[in-house]
Design a protein around this motif. Structure first.
Motif, PDB file in Angstrom:
ATOM      1  N   LEU A 146      29.216  51.483  55.619  1.00  0.00           N
ATOM      2  CA  LEU A 146      28.298  51.892  53.634  1.00  0.00           C
ATOM      3  C   LEU A 146      27.365  52.680  53.699  1.00  0.00           C
ATOM      4  O   LEU A 146      27.316  52.695  52.420  1.00  0.00           O
ATOM      5  CB  LEU A 146      27.612  50.340  53.976  1.00  0.00           C
ATOM      6  CG  LEU A 146      28.367  48.717  54.058  1.00  0.00           C
ATOM      7  CD1 LEU A 146      27.756  47.613  53.505  1.00  0.00           C
ATOM      8  CD2 LEU A 146      29.601  49.108  52.735  1.00  0.00           C
ATOM      9  N   ILE A 179      29.855  52.092  46.731  1.00  0.00           N
ATOM     10  CA  ILE A 179      29.266  52.080  46.970  1.00  0.00           C
ATOM     11  C   ILE A 179      27.174  51.568  46.988  1.00  0.00           C
ATOM     12  O   ILE A 179      26.686  52.385  46.764  1.00  0.00           O
ATOM     13  CB  ILE A 179      29.449  51.301  49.027  1.00  0.00           C
ATOM     14  CG1 ILE A 179      30.329  51.534  49.085  1.00  0.00           C
ATOM     15  CG2 ILE A 179      28.283  49.994  49.119  1.00  0.00           C
ATOM     16  CD1 ILE A 179      31.354  50.205  48.702  1.00  0.00           C
ATOM     17  N   ILE A 197      26.011  43.661  47.950  1.00  0.00           N
ATOM     18  CA  ILE A 197      26.404  44.740  48.341  1.00  0.00           C
ATOM     19  C   ILE A 197      27.345  44.911  47.631  1.00  0.00           C
ATOM     20  O   ILE A 197      28.121  43.752  47.354  1.00  0.00           O
ATOM     21  CB  ILE A 197      27.022  44.863  49.626  1.00  0.00           C
ATOM     22  CG1 ILE A 197      25.860  45.049  50.908  1.00  0.00           C
ATOM     23  CG2 ILE A 197      27.161  46.251  50.502  1.00  0.00           C
ATOM     24  CD1 ILE A 197      25.062  45.150  50.805  1.00  0.00           C
ATOM     25  N   SER A 212      30.700  47.350  45.316  1.00  0.00           N
ATOM     26  CA  SER A 212      31.593  48.121  45.245  1.00  0.00           C
ATOM     27  C   SER A 212      32.291  49.001  43.818  1.00  0.00           C
ATOM     28  O   SER A 212      32.351  47.602  43.071  1.00  0.00           O
ATOM     29  CB  SER A 212      33.162  48.019  46.125  1.00  0.00           C
ATOM     30  OG  SER A 212      33.437  46.679  45.888  1.00  0.00           O
TER      31      SER A 212
END
Length: 341
Positions: free
Chosen positions: A86, A323, A311, A313
């Motif tokens: 990530l 990201i 998190i 996307s």
């Protein structure tokens, strides 16, 4: 055409046209860092608008890819990441084509997936470019939401369409995903109608099973309208549960700049909006978000909670996967300051 929720217009008035960007950018994945398995062209031309789902500490990214610009026909590729990936903008990754054009509802492209887990099964809803997409004489159902299920491989289940009496008024239907509620499955989607309006809606799903090619969406409700500084709004990532509420990210097309920006809201279990950010919480600011195939675009399609972080996307200027992360406490604090109830 559609019924409006009681607070649909009030909610829009609770938002203002400014941005406090609280998203921390983590990494960018570009097409040249992907290797397509079992395909003659090893690298796609571009990759963007990625869904995300976390399974056993492994992150599955489902991204829209394009291998040629002739008709810009998209497919969806699966990319597997670890948590360490990530923050990695250097490594290369393998990708596998899992959904691609195969029937009349998506023959010209498979776009912008959203992925959810329901009762232990993983579902993807994406936007299919139908056979009518390039026909200048047909301005009806150019794009439609399609749902697939992940089994041994991804299998397309059904296309979601309005009742026959309404279909002639639907130009397209995008930004869709499924949510299981106490009242059954709901389709969150954004129809574009012949009066040139874009509606942020939730509908009932009447049937969604193997052998049912079509699922009719019913009892459609507009949950909120765009603000007076926007051309349209749309669903972003499917919800995550935070403090017994459903947390959503959405996108807005700001009228003056034509930039896609991000805001957030929460809903209770009755699907009533309980809070909304008073401003945008993310906007294009990095050069890879400002310049690309569609400049000035951040377009969230997936999210998951890891510890105290959300998190996310997102599509970056229609050419790369971005990201980023939000501090959940900070985001919820902003929402708490603009609660409806």
């Amino acid at each position: 055409m559609f019924k409006f929720s009681e607070s649909a217009h009030e909610i829009s008035n609770r938002r203002e046209n400014y941005t406090i960007d609280i998203a921390r950018r983590l990494c960018v994945i570009t097409a040249d860092r992907l290797y397509l398995k079992r395909y003659p062209i090893s690298n796609p031309v571009t990759v963007f608008n990625p869904a995300m789902i976390l399974e056993n500490d492994e992150i599955f990214i489902y991204a829209r890819i394009i291998i040629g610009y002739y008709v810009y026909a998209s497919a969806i590729a699966e990319i597997r990441l670890t948590l360490d990936d990530l923050s990695d903008s250097v490594s290369h990754h393998s990708a596998e084509l899992v959904i691609y054009p195969s029937w009349k509802y998506d023959i010209w492209g498979v776009e912008d997936p959203r992925v959810v887990s329901i009762d232990g099964k993983v579902f993807m809803t994406y936007c299919g470019r139908t056979v009518a997409y390039f026909d200048p004489h047909i301005r009806v159902e150019r794009t439609l939401p399609i749902t697939a299920i992940k089994e041994d491989r991804w299998k397309k289940i059904c296309v979601h369409r309005f009742p026959k009496g309404l279909r002639k008024k639907i130009v397209s239907d995008k930004d869709a995903f499924l949510v299981k509620t106490k009242d059954g499955l709901k389709l969150f989607h954004r129809p574009h109608t012949s009066d040139e309006r874009f509606y942020l809606t939730i509908s009932d799903v009447d049937a969604m099973c193997e052998g049912c090619e079509e699922s009719t969406v019913l009892n459609t409700i507009v949950v909120m309208t765009e603000s007076d500084f926007e051309d349209k709004i749309g669903w972003g990532s499917p919800p995550v549960e935070v403090e017994r509420e459903l947390l959503f990210l959405l996108h807005g097309l700001e009228r003056e700049s034509k930039a896609y920006k991000v805001f957030a809201m929460t809903m209770n279990r009755d699907l009533e909006i309980t809070a909304i950010t008073p401003c945008y919480i993310m906007e294009p600011k990095e050069v890879y978000e400002i310049y690309g195939d569609r400049p000035f675009t951040v377009f969230p399609c997936g999210s998951c909670v890891i510890d105290d972080r959300l998190i996310v996307s997102y599509g970056s200027a229609d050419f790369a996967i971005g990201i980023c992360e939000f501090d959940l406490s900070e985001l919820m604090s902003i929402l708490d300051k603009n609660r409806l109830f």
